[in-house]
Design an enzyme around this catalytic site. Structure first.
Site, short mmCIF file in Angstrom:
data_model
loop_
_atom_site.label_atom_id
_atom_site.label_comp_id
_atom_site.label_asym_id
_atom_site.label_seq_id
_atom_site.Cartn_x
_atom_site.Cartn_y
_atom_site.Cartn_z
N HIS A 46 23.45 -13.35 12.01
CA HIS A 46 24.34 -12.87 13.06
C HIS A 46 23.65 -13.04 14.39
O HIS A 46 22.45 -13.22 14.46
CB HIS A 46 24.67 -11.39 12.85
CG HIS A 46 25.44 -11.12 11.60
ND1 HIS A 46 26.64 -11.72 11.34
CD2 HIS A 46 25.17 -10.33 10.55
CE1 HIS A 46 27.08 -11.27 10.17
NE2 HIS A 46 26.20 -10.43 9.67
N THR A 47 24.44 -12.92 15.45
CA THR A 47 23.86 -12.90 16.78
C THR A 47 23.14 -11.58 16.97
O THR A 47 23.78 -10.53 17.04
CB THR A 47 24.96 -13.04 17.84
OG1 THR A 47 25.82 -14.09 17.43
CG2 THR A 47 24.38 -13.35 19.19
N GLN A 48 21.83 -11.64 17.02
CA GLN A 48 21.07 -10.39 17.11
C GLN A 48 20.44 -10.20 18.48
O GLN A 48 19.58 -9.35 18.66
CB GLN A 48 19.97 -10.37 16.03
CG GLN A 48 20.51 -10.50 14.63
CD GLN A 48 20.78 -9.15 13.98
OE1 GLN A 48 20.65 -8.11 14.62
NE2 GLN A 48 21.16 -9.17 12.72
N SER A 49 20.84 -11.03 19.42
CA SER A 49 20.35 -10.82 20.78
C SER A 49 21.39 -11.34 21.76
O SER A 49 22.16 -12.24 21.42
CB SER A 49 19.02 -11.54 20.99
OG SER A 49 19.18 -12.90 20.75
#
Lengths: 252, 316
Positions: free
Chosen positions: B36-39
Site C-alpha cells: 500500500h501507499t505508506q507515505s
C-alpha cells in the site's frame, strides 16, 4: 391445496399482475392483534393489544423499544418482527457509532423496506409476515411510519394495523384534525380509545392486555405496561376493569 | 530470509525446496506481497482552526508540495461539506481528493434520502440565512460538524487498521447542536395524567461552534484552538495566547478571530519552508459558510531575518 398455479413462490406474477405470496403475507398481518400509532407536533404514541395463547400463559410482546429515540409495534408473525427488530437495533447502533447521531426514522424505515422488498424478488425466499408501526422522534421531530410485508413504507399521521383494525382506523379518521395539536396525555387517550374501538364486544382493555409506547421531543421512547398504565386506562374509560357494561368514553 | 519480498514469510527454498504456490489463490501466486501507499507524495502543510463566539475560523494555504518542491500553487484545501461543516485537509493531496469525493457522495446520499431537509425549507434557501441568531434552526436535521468528524475519524481509523492509511491530518469545523441537558425517560409519570397541560412546541437548542482534529492514525481531539502539521508547533501557542480556553473563545468576536488567524498564517509563511503566501480562509457561523480562497499575505516584511542567525544566507 393451492388456490392457483401462481402462488408457489414470491417471484412469479399471476396473469392479473399479482404476487400471491405477498398478499398472503399481508393476510398474516391481519391475523395479528391490533396496534395503533398516532403523532402530534411533539409526541409519538403506540398502543397495542396483547394476546395470550391461553389463560395460563403470558401475553405476547407487541411493542419493542429499538433505540432510545424510537420503538416499534408489530402485528403478525412475532418471530419475523424479532428478526427485523434485531436488524433495526444493529442499524441504529451503527448510526450512533459512525455518525454519533440517532438514526433518522425515515432512514431506518427505508432500510427495512428495502430488506423486505428483496425477499419478494428472490426465489426461495418469503416475505416477512409482519406489519410494523415505527414511532419515535428524530432531529426533524416526531414521526410515525407504517411498514408492510411487501416492503411498502409510508409516513402516517395516525395508523392502525392488525385484526379488526378497521374500527380503530375509523376512530382515527374521525378525530384526525385533533391529533396535531394534542398534548402527550390527550394523544395517549386517543390511542387507547382507537384501540378500544377495535375490540370485540366482550373484550375490555386491561392493564394485562394493553401496552403503550411514548416518545416526545426531549423525551426518550419508553414502553409502559402493567400497573404503569392503570391510571391512563382509568381516566380514559370510566370502568376499564368493570365486569359488566361498556366502558364509557370521557370527554377531554 | 533474503532481500526478495515475495520470499518473506515463506519457508526457505534452500532448505525446504521450491515453494508450492499451487494452493494459493491466483492473485497471490508468484506475485509480490500486497503493498500500500505508506507515505505521502504530494502534500499540503498546516491547517489552522480557531473558535469564536458564534462560529469557527479555518485557514490553510493553497500550496501542494512535491517533497520540498512547491509543485502546485492553486490547491484549495478547505472543503465545505454543507452549510454547517467545513473540512480542512493537511497531508497527502490525493488522499484529500479521495476523501473529498467520499464526502460529496455522502452529501448527495443525505440530501437524496430526504433526511437532511425540512418540509418548509428544502435546500439552501436564503430565508434561513437571515436569522443567524436564535430562532428555529431549519437545518437541524443535516449532518453537522460533529457527525462529520465522527464519520471521518472512523474512516481514517479503518484505513490505518488495514495498514493502508489515508495520509491526512484534518480539522473539522462548523456548528453542532448540543445534546439535551438531561435524558428524561418519563417526564410525567402515569400519576399526573389528569393534571398535565398541553406541551408547547419543543424548545429549540441553538447550534454551538465545533472544532475537532482527526489524523491518519485515527487519533481525535478537540480544542478551541487547533492546528495540524507545523502549525501545531508554531501557530497554536500564538492562538492560545488570545484564546486559552472555551470561556475566552465564547467572548471572541469574528473580526478578532480572523485577525489572529491571519497573523498565524504570516508567522507560518515566515518559518515553515513548505508554506506559501496565498491562502484560503473560511468562517462558519449561524449564517452559513463564508469561504475566501485567494487571500494574499498582507504586510510581508523580512527585515527581522537579518538579526536571526541560521535563518538566511549569512556569513558568521
Amino acid at each position: 391445496m393451492f388456490r392457483n398455479n401462481y402462488d408457489n413462490d414470491s417471484v412469479t406474477f399471476s396473469p392479473q399482475g399479482r404476487i400471491f405470496q405477498v398478499e398472503y403475507a399481508q393476510e398474516a398481518v391481519k391475523q395479528g392483534s391490533v396496534v395503533v400509532g398516532i403523532v402530534s407536533k411533539t409526541h409519538a404514541v403506540l398502543a397495542a393489544l396483547k394476546r395470550n395463547a391461553e389463560e395460563l400463559s403470558s401475553y405476547q410482546k407487541k411493542i419493542i423499544p429499538i433505540d432510545t429515540h424510537y420503538g416499534i409495534a408489530l402485528a403478525g408473525l412475532a418471530s419475523d418482527a424479532r428478526v427485523l427488530s434485531n436488524f433495526m437495533k444493529q442499524q441504529s447502533l451503527a448510526s450512533r457509532l459512525t455518525y454519533d447521531r440517532p438514526i433518522p426514522l425515515s432512514e431506518i424505515t427505508s432500510r427495512i423496506g428495502d430488506r423486505a422488498q428483496t425477499n419478494t424478488q428472490h426465489y426461495g425466499k418469503r416475505p416477512y409476515g409482519v406489519g410494523l408501526l415505527i414511532a419515535g422522534v428524530d432531529q426533524k421531530g416526531p414521526h410515525l411510519f407504517e411498514f408492510q410485508p411487501s416492503g411498502v413504507t409510508q409516513e402516517m399521521v395516525a395508523c392502525g394495523i392488525g385484526a379488526r383494525s378497521q374500527m380503530a382506523r375509523t376512530y382515527l379518521e374521525r378525530n384526525l384534525d385533533e391529533f396535531e395539536g394534542s398534548s402527550r396525555e390527550e394523544l395517549i387517550k386517543h390511542a387507547l380509545r382507537a384501540l378500544k374501538d377495535s375490540l370485540a364486544q366482550d373484550k375490555e382493555l386491561t392493564i394485562e392486555n394493553t401496552s403503550l409506547g411514548v416518545a416526545g421531543v426531549d423525551e426518550n421512547f419508553k414502553m409502559y405496561e402493567g400497573q404503569e398504565i392503570a391510571n391512563w386506562l382509568e381516566t380514559t374509560f370510566e370502568r376499564p376493569e368493570g365486569g359488566e357494561g361498556e366502558g364509557m368514553e370521557v370527554d377531554s | 530470509m533474503n532481500h526478495l519480498p515475495q520470499a518473506w514469510g515463506r519457508p526457505r527454498d534452500d532448505i525446504y525446496g521450491a515453494y508450492d504456490h499451487s494452493y494459493l489463490p491466483q492473485t497471490h501466486a508468484n506475485t509480490h506481497p500486497t503493498t500500500h501507499t505508506q507515505s505521502p507524495v504530494v502534500t499540503g502543510t498546516s491547517v489552522l482552526g480557531l473558535k469564536f463566539k458564534d462560529g469557527v475560523v479555518l485557514a490553510a494555504d493553497n500550496l501542494a508540495s512535491y517533497g520540498s518542491l512547491a509543485r502546485f500553487t492553486d490547491v484549495k484545501r478547505l472543503k465545505p461539506f454543507n452549510r454547517k461543516a467545513v473540512v480542512g485537509f493537511g497531508g497527502d493531496v490525493s488522499d484529500m481528493q479521495y476523501l473529498d469525493r467520499l464526502l460529496n457522495s455522502l452529501d448527495v446520499q443525505e440530501n437524496y434520502s430526504g433526511a437532511a431537509t425540512t418540509e418548509e425549507d428544502d435546500g439552501e434557501a436564503p430565508a434561513a440565512t437571515a436569522d443567524g441568531e436564535g430562532g428555529e434552526d431549519k437545518h437541524k436535521a443535516i449532518l453537522d460538524a460533529k457527525n462529520l468528524h465522527t464519520y471521518l475519524s472512523k474512516v481514517l481509523y479503518k484505513r490505518r487498521s488495514d495498514f493502508n492509511p489515508l495520509w491526512n491530518a484534518i480539522l473539522v469545523a462548523g456548528l453542532t447542536t448540543p445534546p439535551p441537558p438531561a435524558p428524561s425517560t418519563s417526564t410525567s409519570s402515569p400519576k399526573d395524567t389528569t393534571t398535565s397541560k398541553p406541551t408547547g412546541p419543543a424548545p429549540s437548542r441553538k447550534p454551538i461552534p465545533y472544532l475537532a482534529y482527526a489524523d491518519l492514525l485515527g487519533t481525535t481531539y478537540s480544542s478551541p484552538t487547533l492546528a495540524t502539521g507545523f502549525g501545531a508547533h508554531l501557530a497554536v501557542p500564538i492562538m492560545r495566547r488570545a484564546v486559552p480556553d472555551e470561556a475566552a473563545a465564547a467572548k471572541l468576536s469574528r473580526e478578532e478571530a480572523v485577525e489572529i488567524v491571519k497573523k498565524c498564517m504570516k508567522v507560518l509563511f515566515y518559518r515553515d519552508a513548505r508554506s506559501m503566501n496565498e491562502y484560503s480562509l473560511c468562517v462558519i457561523d449561524g449564517k452559513g459558510v463564508d469561504l475566501q480562497e485567494n487571500i494574499k499575505l498582507e504586510g510581508e516584511s523580512w527585515a527581522f531575518a537579518e538579526g536571526i542567525k541560521g535563518y538566511g544566507t549569512q556569513t558568521v
